[in-house]
Design a protein around this motif. Structure first.
Motif, PDB file in Angstrom:
ATOM      1  N   HIS A 178       0.686  -1.160   0.004  1.00  0.00           N
ATOM      2  CA  HIS A 178       0.040  -0.005  -0.079  1.00  0.00           C
ATOM      3  C   HIS A 178       0.834   1.267  -0.048  1.00  0.00           C
ATOM      4  CE1 HIS A 178       0.854  -0.841   4.377  1.00  0.00           C
ATOM      5  NE2 HIS A 178       0.390   0.542   4.421  1.00  0.00           N
ATOM      6  N   PRO A 179       0.292   2.240  -0.607  1.00  0.00           N
ATOM      7  CA  PRO A 179       1.114   3.524  -0.799  1.00  0.00           C
ATOM      8  C   PRO A 179       1.352   4.170   0.607  1.00  0.00           C
ATOM      9  CG  PRO A 179      -0.776   3.915  -1.682  1.00  0.00           C
ATOM     10  CD  PRO A 179      -1.040   2.566  -1.169  1.00  0.00           C
ATOM     11  N   GLY A 180       2.261   5.052   1.103  1.00  0.00           N
ATOM     12  CA  GLY A 180       2.069   5.903   2.289  1.00  0.00           C
ATOM     13  C   GLY A 180       2.629   4.993   3.384  1.00  0.00           C
ATOM     14  N   ALA A 181       3.382   3.692   3.129  1.00  0.00           N
ATOM     15  CA  ALA A 181       3.838   2.882   4.478  1.00  0.00           C
ATOM     16  C   ALA A 181       5.272   3.576   4.859  1.00  0.00           C
ATOM     17  CB  ALA A 181       4.313   1.652   3.804  1.00  0.00           C
ATOM     18  N   LEU A 182       5.907   4.295   4.466  1.00  0.00           N
ATOM     19  CA  LEU A 182       6.974   4.988   5.201  1.00  0.00           C
ATOM     20  C   LEU A 182       6.623   5.919   5.874  1.00  0.00           C
ATOM     21  CD1 LEU A 182       9.780   5.265   5.659  1.00  0.00           C
ATOM     22  CD2 LEU A 182      10.073   6.900   3.676  1.00  0.00           C
ATOM     23  N   MET A 183       5.800   6.608   5.594  1.00  0.00           N
ATOM     24  CA  MET A 183       4.937   7.590   6.381  1.00  0.00           C
ATOM     25  C   MET A 183       4.213   7.053   7.617  1.00  0.00           C
ATOM     26  SD  MET A 183       3.140  11.124   5.396  1.00  0.00           S
ATOM     27  CE  MET A 183       1.236  11.057   5.790  1.00  0.00           C
ATOM     28  N   GLU A 184       3.559   6.169   7.489  1.00  0.00           N
ATOM     29  CA  GLU A 184       2.907   5.365   8.709  1.00  0.00           C
ATOM     30  C   GLU A 184       3.947   5.031   9.539  1.00  0.00           C
ATOM     31  OE1 GLU A 184      -0.840   3.634   6.095  1.00  0.00           O
ATOM     32  OE2 GLU A 184       0.615   2.198   6.909  1.00  0.00           O
TER      33      GLU A 184
ATOM     34  N   LEU B  85       4.224  -0.192  14.849  1.00  0.00           N
ATOM     35  CA  LEU B  85       5.292  -0.732  13.900  1.00  0.00           C
ATOM     36  C   LEU B  85       4.803  -1.987  13.243  1.00  0.00           C
ATOM     37  CD1 LEU B  85       8.745   0.652  14.961  1.00  0.00           C
ATOM     38  CD2 LEU B  85       7.259   1.310  12.745  1.00  0.00           C
ATOM     39  N   HIS B  86       4.503  -2.947  14.589  1.00  0.00           N
ATOM     40  CA  HIS B  86       4.114  -4.417  13.910  1.00  0.00           C
ATOM     41  C   HIS B  86       3.025  -4.610  13.438  1.00  0.00           C
ATOM     42  CE1 HIS B  86       4.501  -8.681  14.747  1.00  0.00           C
ATOM     43  NE2 HIS B  86       3.147  -8.754  14.859  1.00  0.00           N
TER      44      HIS B  86
END
Ligand SMILES: O=C(O)C(=O)Cc1ccccc1
Length: 323
Positions: free
Chosen positions: A214-220, A269-270
């Motif tokens: 999914h997009p935005g995973a780094l921001m999450e 994070l998990h």
């Protein structure tokens, strides 16, 4: 005292003697008296830990000029059985050393560790523009090779000053690092064991595979720290090697697993990246204490969880008034 020092601990390190890694290890209480096993690579040192040959290994992880030591980041990221239990920060100074009689203008080939050449690149380009560089397993290994009988594979080595003193090598140039004040950070790695106790000035290292579903995973991922007031002191992306574009993040966060804000961030994070791995909580070398806002302290988390648990039991008192 036991033959292995006061603690009975035994150590591997990136050797041979007189590497910067050995000087980092010697700052560990008891290490000077302990059994110390030099290894020819970071992986070999960590393997001695995994095989149970030694209790812990000191390896370089990051320096202030060149950044992360990828061999270490990758090796500790993939093993389930390794934990960081301590960090050490050591100032690094480099000398250009050669056999007595060698002049600077005779130098055609220079050997050293890849992180040392990277930190002396400006000096080398200016003073030895045509020199060939040969990577060696460590700075000290490059220096020691000059002391044996010839033929010598290189004319000069970039090493810690102490290597020249110990082996009677000539100093062709002193203090050739491009940045004065350069430091390298080392970590002591063991098999999983009870965590070093929380000191209030701690670091936690984790590895987070970047989900690609999914997009935005780094921001999450970053939000998990930001919303809990957990500062990061290092974040690096590394390819997993599986396929192009598949990355994990190697992260150092301020705080200890026993800090509620850190534990809560890890739980978050998990949920986002279930293969997140915990690599250890350990005291910070600089002993600096983060300032933690009231709503990010353990007590605020405890009270908040207590309040949530109480909601199901509530009979009405404390509920907002009905309109
Ligand atoms: O080669 C060494 O002496 C090491 O310990 C690795 C290293 C190399 C350059 C800077 C810091 C650590």
């Amino acid at each position: 005292m036991s033959p292995d020092g006061a603690s009975g601990e035994t150590y591997a390190y990136l050797g041979p003697e007189l590497t910067f890694t050995e000087s980092a290890l010697l700052t560990v209480p008891g290490a000077a008296e302990a059994r110390r096993v030099p290894a020819t690579s970071v992986n070999a040192a960590l393997q001695l830990v995994l095989d149970g040959e030694v209790g812990a290994a000191m390896v370089p992880i990051e320096n202030s000029v060149e950044g992360g030591v990828t061999a270490t980041l990758d090796a500790i990221a993939v093993s389930e059985e390794l934990r960081i239990i301590r960090e050490v920060v050591v100032p690094v100074r480099f000398n250009l050393l050669a056999r007595p009689g060698t002049r600077l203008e005779d130098v055609r080939v220079v050997a050293t560790h890849s992180h040392a050449i990277a930190q002396c690149r400006g000096w080398v380009d200016e003073h030895l523009p045509d020199v060939e560089y040969l990577p060696s397993s460590s700075t000290a290994a490059a220096g020691v090779a000059l002391t044996g009988p010839g033929p010598w594979p290189w004319d000069a080595a970039i090493c810690a000053p102490v290597v020249g003193e110990r082996y009677g090598l000539t100093v062709l140039a002193a203090d050739i690092g491009d940045r004065s004040g350069a430091v390298t950070r080392f970590v002591l790695v063991s098999r999983p064991r009870p965590l070093p106790p929380r000191t209030g000035s701690d670091k936690t290292t984790i590895v987070v595979p970047l989900p690609d579903d999914h997009p935005g995973a780094l921001m999450e991922i970053l939000e998990q720290f930001a919303t809990r007031g957990v500062n990061l002191s290092r974040i690096e992306s590394r390819p997993t090697g599986a396929y192009l574009g598949d990355y994990f993040f190697s992260i150092d966060a301020e705080g200890h697993l026993e800090d509620a804000r850190v534990a809560d961030a890890l739980a978050g994070l998990h949920r986002i990246s279930p293969a997140t791995r915990f690599l250890g909580s350990y005291p910070r070398a600089d002993e600096s204490v983060p300032s933690v806002a009231r709503h990010h302290r353990d007590q605020a988390f405890e009270e908040a969880f207590r309040w949530v648990r109480s909601l199901a039991r509530r009979t009405g008192d404390g509920d907002p008034p009905r309109r």
